[in-house]
Scaffold this motif. Structure first.
Motif, PDB file in Angstrom:
ATOM      1  N   PHE A 118     154.283  87.259 -13.456  1.00 29.53           N
ATOM      2  CA  PHE A 118     153.178  86.967 -12.556  1.00 29.53           C
ATOM      3  C   PHE A 118     151.988  86.458 -13.357  1.00 29.53           C
ATOM      4  CE2 PHE A 118     152.333  91.542 -13.405  1.00 29.53           C
ATOM      5  CZ  PHE A 118     151.012  91.477 -13.818  1.00 29.53           C
ATOM      6  N   GLN A 119     151.080  85.786 -12.661  1.00 25.62           N
ATOM      7  CA  GLN A 119     149.815  85.343 -13.222  1.00 25.62           C
ATOM      8  C   GLN A 119     148.737  85.633 -12.200  1.00 25.62           C
ATOM      9  OE1 GLN A 119     150.546  81.169 -14.145  1.00 25.62           O
ATOM     10  NE2 GLN A 119     150.449  81.723 -16.302  1.00 25.62           N
ATOM     11  N   GLY A 120     147.549  86.004 -12.684  1.00 25.08           N
ATOM     12  CA  GLY A 120     146.505  86.312 -11.724  1.00 25.08           C
ATOM     13  C   GLY A 120     145.128  86.404 -12.315  1.00 25.08           C
ATOM     14  N   SER A 121     144.212  86.855 -11.470  1.00 23.39           N
ATOM     15  CA  SER A 121     142.800  86.991 -11.807  1.00 23.39           C
ATOM     16  C   SER A 121     142.323  88.377 -11.398  1.00 23.39           C
ATOM     17  CB  SER A 121     141.978  85.942 -11.062  1.00 23.39           C
ATOM     18  OG  SER A 121     142.421  84.648 -11.355  1.00 23.39           O
ATOM     19  N   TRP A 122     141.188  88.795 -11.994  1.00 20.12           N
ATOM     20  CA  TRP A 122     140.640  90.103 -11.679  1.00 20.12           C
ATOM     21  C   TRP A 122     139.119  90.043 -11.721  1.00 20.12           C
ATOM     22  CZ3 TRP A 122     137.701  92.609 -15.401  1.00 20.12           C
ATOM     23  CH2 TRP A 122     137.766  92.060 -16.681  1.00 20.12           C
ATOM     24  N   CYS A 123     138.479  91.045 -11.116  1.00 18.74           N
ATOM     25  CA  CYS A 123     137.022  91.143 -11.174  1.00 18.74           C
ATOM     26  C   CYS A 123     136.620  92.614 -11.154  1.00 18.74           C
ATOM     27  CB  CYS A 123     136.371  90.391 -10.016  1.00 18.74           C
ATOM     28  SG  CYS A 123     136.586  91.150  -8.401  1.00 18.74           S
ATOM     29  N   TYR A 124     135.377  92.864 -11.573  1.00 16.75           N
ATOM     30  CA  TYR A 124     134.793  94.195 -11.447  1.00 16.75           C
ATOM     31  C   TYR A 124     134.229  94.352 -10.044  1.00 16.75           C
ATOM     32  CZ  TYR A 124     134.932  94.634 -16.532  1.00 16.75           C
ATOM     33  OH  TYR A 124     135.328  94.708 -17.827  1.00 16.75           O
ATOM     34  N   GLY A 125     134.231  95.572  -9.537  1.00 15.28           N
ATOM     35  CA  GLY A 125     133.660  95.844  -8.232  1.00 15.28           C
ATOM     36  C   GLY A 125     134.475  95.230  -7.110  1.00 15.28           C
ATOM     37  N   THR A 126     133.819  95.006  -5.976  1.00 18.43           N
ATOM     38  CA  THR A 126     134.524  94.468  -4.815  1.00 18.43           C
ATOM     39  C   THR A 126     134.004  93.090  -4.413  1.00 18.43           C
ATOM     40  OG1 THR A 126     133.026  95.640  -3.324  1.00 18.43           O
ATOM     41  CG2 THR A 126     135.097  96.750  -3.910  1.00 18.43           C
ATOM     42  N   ASP A 127     133.287  92.420  -5.294  1.00 18.02           N
ATOM     43  CA  ASP A 127     132.764  91.082  -5.016  1.00 18.02           C
ATOM     44  C   ASP A 127     133.894  90.063  -5.095  1.00 18.02           C
ATOM     45  OD1 ASP A 127     131.384  88.729  -4.756  1.00 18.02           O
ATOM     46  OD2 ASP A 127     130.174  88.993  -6.556  1.00 18.02           O
TER      47      ASP A 127
ATOM     48  N   ARG B  28     135.425 102.722 -14.109  1.00 16.17           N
ATOM     49  CA  ARG B  28     135.343 101.315 -13.712  1.00 16.17           C
ATOM     50  C   ARG B  28     136.430 101.012 -12.699  1.00 16.17           C
ATOM     51  NH1 ARG B  28     134.107  97.759 -19.120  1.00 16.17           N
ATOM     52  NH2 ARG B  28     131.959  98.454 -19.337  1.00 16.17           N
ATOM     53  N   SER B  29     136.156 100.024 -11.852  1.00 18.25           N
ATOM     54  CA  SER B  29     137.149  99.614 -10.865  1.00 18.25           C
ATOM     55  C   SER B  29     136.873  98.176 -10.457  1.00 18.25           C
ATOM     56  CB  SER B  29     137.121 100.531  -9.643  1.00 18.25           C
ATOM     57  OG  SER B  29     135.876 100.429  -8.985  1.00 18.25           O
TER      58      SER B  29
ATOM     59  N   ARG C  47     133.592  82.962  -8.573  1.00 13.89           N
ATOM     60  CA  ARG C  47     132.954  82.654  -9.858  1.00 13.89           C
ATOM     61  C   ARG C  47     132.802  83.902 -10.732  1.00 13.89           C
ATOM     62  NH1 ARG C  47     127.183  81.684  -7.175  1.00 13.89           N
ATOM     63  NH2 ARG C  47     126.852  83.865  -6.768  1.00 13.89           N
ATOM     64  N   ASP C  48     132.937  85.074 -10.128  1.00  8.74           N
ATOM     65  CA  ASP C  48     132.850  86.326 -10.874  1.00  8.74           C
ATOM     66  C   ASP C  48     134.211  86.849 -11.304  1.00  8.74           C
ATOM     67  OD1 ASP C  48     130.106  86.300 -10.551  1.00  8.74           O
ATOM     68  OD2 ASP C  48     130.174  87.525  -8.744  1.00  8.74           O
ATOM     69  N   TRP C  49     135.268  86.081 -11.039  1.00  8.21           N
ATOM     70  CA  TRP C  49     136.623  86.510 -11.365  1.00  8.21           C
ATOM     71  C   TRP C  49     137.005  86.002 -12.742  1.00  8.21           C
ATOM     72  CZ3 TRP C  49     140.616  88.511  -7.832  1.00  8.21           C
ATOM     73  CH2 TRP C  49     140.064  89.013  -6.651  1.00  8.21           C
ATOM     74  N   TYR C  50     137.888  86.750 -13.415  1.00  5.87           N
ATOM     75  CA  TYR C  50     138.381  86.388 -14.738  1.00  5.87           C
ATOM     76  C   TYR C  50     139.869  86.058 -14.649  1.00  5.87           C
ATOM     77  CZ  TYR C  50     134.106  88.779 -16.065  1.00  5.87           C
ATOM     78  OH  TYR C  50     132.806  89.151 -16.174  1.00  5.87           O
ATOM     79  N   ASN C  51     140.270  84.976 -15.272  1.00  6.42           N
ATOM     80  CA  ASN C  51     141.679  84.612 -15.332  1.00  6.42           C
ATOM     81  C   ASN C  51     142.344  85.344 -16.485  1.00  6.42           C
ATOM     82  OD1 ASN C  51     141.635  82.762 -13.184  1.00  6.42           O
ATOM     83  ND2 ASN C  51     140.733  81.236 -14.517  1.00  6.42           N
ATOM     84  N   GLY C  52     143.651  85.362 -16.479  1.00  7.82           N
ATOM     85  CA  GLY C  52     144.352  85.875 -17.639  1.00  7.82           C
ATOM     86  C   GLY C  52     145.064  87.198 -17.480  1.00  7.82           C
TER      87      GLY C  52
END
Length: 83
Positions: A58-67, A43-44, A71-76
């Motif tokens: 730090f605080q941030g967001s992440w998502c799967y893939g390169t989209d 997975r990446s 709206r496809d990002w997750y906080n936390g």
């Protein structure tokens, strides 16, 4: 999680234990933009976080893939410096 900056203070690399994770990214001001890769489960994705002004967390967001569609990002994704 462990991060290391190179001498030009722009590129970072890091590792985390979950699924043998690797992070490679760049720093612009107090924002880190990066890609994460988990070699043990193939997975990446992307992440972006903002470093606090004191440099201790730090605080941030992440998502799967390169989209990069937010709206496809997750906080936390957050952390505090321990060393």
């Amino acid at each position: 999680m462990f991060f290391e900056q190179d001498d030009n203070l722009i590129t970072i690399t890091g590792r985390y234990n979950h699924e043998d994770g690797l992070i490679v990214g760049t720093i612009h001001g107090n924002v880190v933009s990066s890609r994460w890769i988990q070699s043990s489960n193939d997975r990446s994705g992307l992440f972006e976080f903002t470093i606090a002004t004191d440099g201790q967390s730090f605080q941030g967001s992440w998502c799967y893939g390169t989209d990069v569609n937010r709206r496809d990002w997750y906080n936390g994704w957050d952390a505090r410096r321990v060393k």
